[in-house]
Design an enzyme around this catalytic site. Structure first.
Site, PDB file in Angstrom:
ATOM      1  N   SER A   1      27.677  23.295  66.827  1.00 16.75           N
ATOM      2  CA  SER A   1      28.857  23.964  67.382  1.00 16.75           C
ATOM      3  C   SER A   1      28.637  24.468  68.807  1.00 16.75           C
ATOM      4  CB  SER A   1      29.284  25.125  66.484  1.00 16.75           C
ATOM      5  OG  SER A   1      28.228  26.057  66.328  1.00 16.75           O
TER       6      SER A   1
ATOM      7  N   ASP B  59      30.517  37.769  66.745  1.00 14.33           N
ATOM      8  CA  ASP B  59      29.882  36.473  67.004  1.00 14.33           C
ATOM      9  C   ASP B  59      29.060  36.582  68.286  1.00 14.33           C
ATOM     10  OD1 ASP B  59      29.141  33.900  67.633  1.00 14.33           O
ATOM     11  OD2 ASP B  59      31.133  33.026  67.406  1.00 14.33           O
TER      12      ASP B  59
ATOM     13  N   HIS C   1      28.004  31.993  69.799  1.00 15.89           N
ATOM     14  CA  HIS C   1      28.806  31.113  70.641  1.00 15.89           C
ATOM     15  C   HIS C   1      29.176  31.826  71.942  1.00 15.89           C
ATOM     16  CE1 HIS C   1      29.279  29.702  66.432  1.00 15.89           C
ATOM     17  NE2 HIS C   1      29.133  28.517  66.998  1.00 15.89           N
TER      18      HIS C   1
END
Length: 433
Positions: A160, A408, A411
Site C-alpha cells: 500500500s 495512521d 501511510h
C-alpha cells in the site's frame, strides 16, 4: 653496438675526477620510470584523500547504525562534478511552488490519503520541498514524463505504500495534463490497476504484491489475515504480469515486520504442502533471491529500467522523538529536526539484505537503482494521515475517546512526501543524476 657517452662526476674523498660510463638508452629510461612512479603515487594519494574528504562531507552524520541505502551508488554521484547525493539534504518550506497539485483537483485521489478532505486543518505538510545539499532536484514536468512514457508502461509493484506513490504519480499527471482521454482499468481481480493516457498510449500501473513472492495476502481487498504465509520460491504468477514493462518500481518491507513468517513448499490449492516457521530475516532473504533470479532470466536489459524504493519509515512511537510514551504521530504538525534521525520503525538489517541483493544483481549485469527515501522521510512525522482519512471500519467509543488508537502513522498524506519520492524517481528516469 650501443653508443656510449662519458659523464664526469665528482666523488668526495678522491683527488681527481672519476669517469662513469652510462649507457643512456638503458639507464636514463630507468631513472625516468622511477621518477614517474614516485610522482604518480604522491598525486594519487593526495587525490584519494581529497575524494574521501568530499564524500564524507556530503554524507549524513556517520554512525554504524545510520544506513545510507544508496551508499554504493552515491559515491559516483558525489565524486562527479555534475552529480551529487540526491538523498542527503534538508526539507525547505516552499508555499509558492508546492504542493505540485491540489488534493481536490486530482480525480483519482485515494480516500486513504486525502487528509484535507477528511478534516485536517493544518496544511503545512503540503508545502515542503526536499533540497539536496549540493544540487537541485529537477522540477517535475508531466508532459516531459509522458513523452518519455509514450507507448510504454510504468509499473509500481508492492504494498500500500507503493500504491500511495502510484496515486501520487497519477495525480501529478492527472492535474497537469489537460486531456479527456484518461481512464482507469482493473485486471486480475483488481490486483492490477491501470491508469492510461490515450494521447500518449502511456500507462502508469500499480500491481498489488506486498511480499514480492506469492502469499496468502495476494488478494488486494481481503488480505488482513492473522497468519502470514509465503511461497518463497514462487513468483511466476506475479512476474508474468509486470516483467515486460519499461519501468518497474518495487518495494516490500512492512509486511515482513514480524518475528517469523510461515513458508510453504507446495501449492495453496493442495493439501500436501510442507509448512515451516522461518525467521523473518531469512525468509525475506529467500524471497529477494527468488525475485532477483526471476529478474535475471526474464527482464529485457535493453528495454526495462528497474528501481527499488528503500523502506518507508513509520512514526508510531512518539518517545523516539522526545514525546510521552504511548503517543504517536497524532496531532503532530512539525518535523523532526535532529539531523540523521532514525527511529525504530526502520529495519537496517532488512535494508542491508536489499542492498546486498542489488549488488549481486549488478555482478550479473542487471542494474537496479536503489532510491533511498528512508532518511529524508524519517524527519516527516507530521506527514501521515493520522485520523484524517476514510475509516473503513466503524470506530468504537473507546477509539473515538482516544484518537491515538486509530491514527495512521504508516501511510502518507497527499499532496506530500510521496510526491518527493516521485521527483527523485523522475530524476533517475531522465538520467539527470
Amino acid at each position: 653496438m650501443a653508443k656510449t657517452h662519458q659523464l664526469l662526476v665528482s666523488v668526495p674523498g678522491n683527488n681527481g675526477t672519476a669517469i662513469w660510463d652510462i649507457k643512456c638508452s638503458f639507464h636514463s629510461l630507468i631513472v625516468l620510470l622511477i621518477v614517474s612512479l614516485v610522482a604518480g603515487v604522491v598525486y594519487l594519494s593526495g587525490e584519494s584523500g581529497r575524494f574521501l574528504f568530499e564524500d564524507n562531507s556530503n554524507s549524513n552524520s556517520s554512525s554504524d547504525n545510520n544506513l545510507d541505502m544508496g551508499s554504493h551508488e552515491n559515491v559516483d554521484l558525489v565524486s562527479s562534478s555534475d552529480k551529487c547525493n540526491l538523498f542527503s539534504g534538508k526539507w525547505v518550506f516552499d508555499n509558492k511552488s508546492y504542493p505540485l497539485y491540489k488534493e481536490q483537483d486530482c480525480k483519482f485521489m485515494s480516500d486513504q490519503l486525502a487528509c484535507q478532505k477528511f478534516g485536517r486543518k493544518d496544511l503545512n505538510y503540503q508545502h515542503w520541498r526536499w533540497q539536496p545539499h549540493q544540487c537541485d532536484i529537477p522540477r517535475f514536468n508531466a508532459t516531459a514524463l509522458l513523452e518519455k512514457l509514450r507507448n510504454k508502461r510504468l509499473v509500481f509493484v508492492g504494498d500500500s505504500l507503493n500504491r500511495g506513490q502510484w496515486v501520487s504519480m497519477v495525480c501529478l499527471i492527472d492535474t497537469a495534463v489537460q486531456s479527456s482521454l484518461k481512464s482507469m482499468h482493473y485486471r486480475y481481480n483488481a490486483s492490477l490497476i491501470i491508469f492510461k493516457v490515450k494521447d500518449y498510449n502511456a500507462t502508469i500501473e500499480f500491481y498489488w504484491e506486498p511480499l514480492l513472492v506469492e502469499s496468502n495476502s495476494d488478494d488486494p481487498v481481503h488480505h488482513r489475515l492473522p497468519e502470514r504465509i509465503v511461497r518463497a520460491n514462487a513468483i511466476e504468477k506475479h512476474g508474468s504480469r509486470w516483467t515486460n514493462a519499461d519501468f518497474i518500481v518495487f518495494n516490500t518491507y512492512l509486511w515482513w515486520r514480524r518475528p517469523h513468517i510461515k513458508v510453504l513448499w507446495g501449492s495453496f490449492e493442495r493439501s500436501d504442502g510442507i509448512y515451516k516457521e522461518v525467521k523473518m530475516l531469512r525468509s525475506y532473504e529467500m524471497a529477494l533471491k527468488t525475485w532477483a533470479d526471476w529478474l535475471e532470466i526474464h527482464v529485457n536489459r535493453s528495454k526495462t529500467q528497474l528501481f527499488f524504493m528503500s523502506m518507508s519509515p513509520v512514526h508510531e512511537r512518539a518517545e523516539e522523538w522526545g514525546k510521552a510514551k504511548g503517543e504517536n504521530c497524532y496531532s503532530e504538525t512539525e518535523q523532526i529536526q535532529e539531523e540523521g534521525y532514525q527511529g525504530n520503525g526502520s529495519d537496517p538489517k532488512m535494508m542491508k539484505k536489499v542492498e546486498s541483493t542489488m549488488h549481486e544483481l549488478k555482478h550479473r549485469r542487471l542494474n537496479v537503482h536503489l532510491l533511498n527515501i528512508t532518511q529524508l522521510s524519517e524527519y516527516r512525522k507530521e506527514g501521515h494521515p493520522s485520523i484524517y482519512r476514510k475509516q473503513w471500519d466503524s470506530l468504537t467509543e473507546e477509539q473515538i475517546a482516544n484518537p491515538n488508537s486509530y491514527a495512521d502513522c504508516i501511510h502518507w498524506c497527499l499532496p506530500g512526501v510521496p510526491d518527493v519520492w516521485n521527483e527523485l524517481l523522475y530524476a533517475y528516469i531522465f538520467n539527470n543524476y
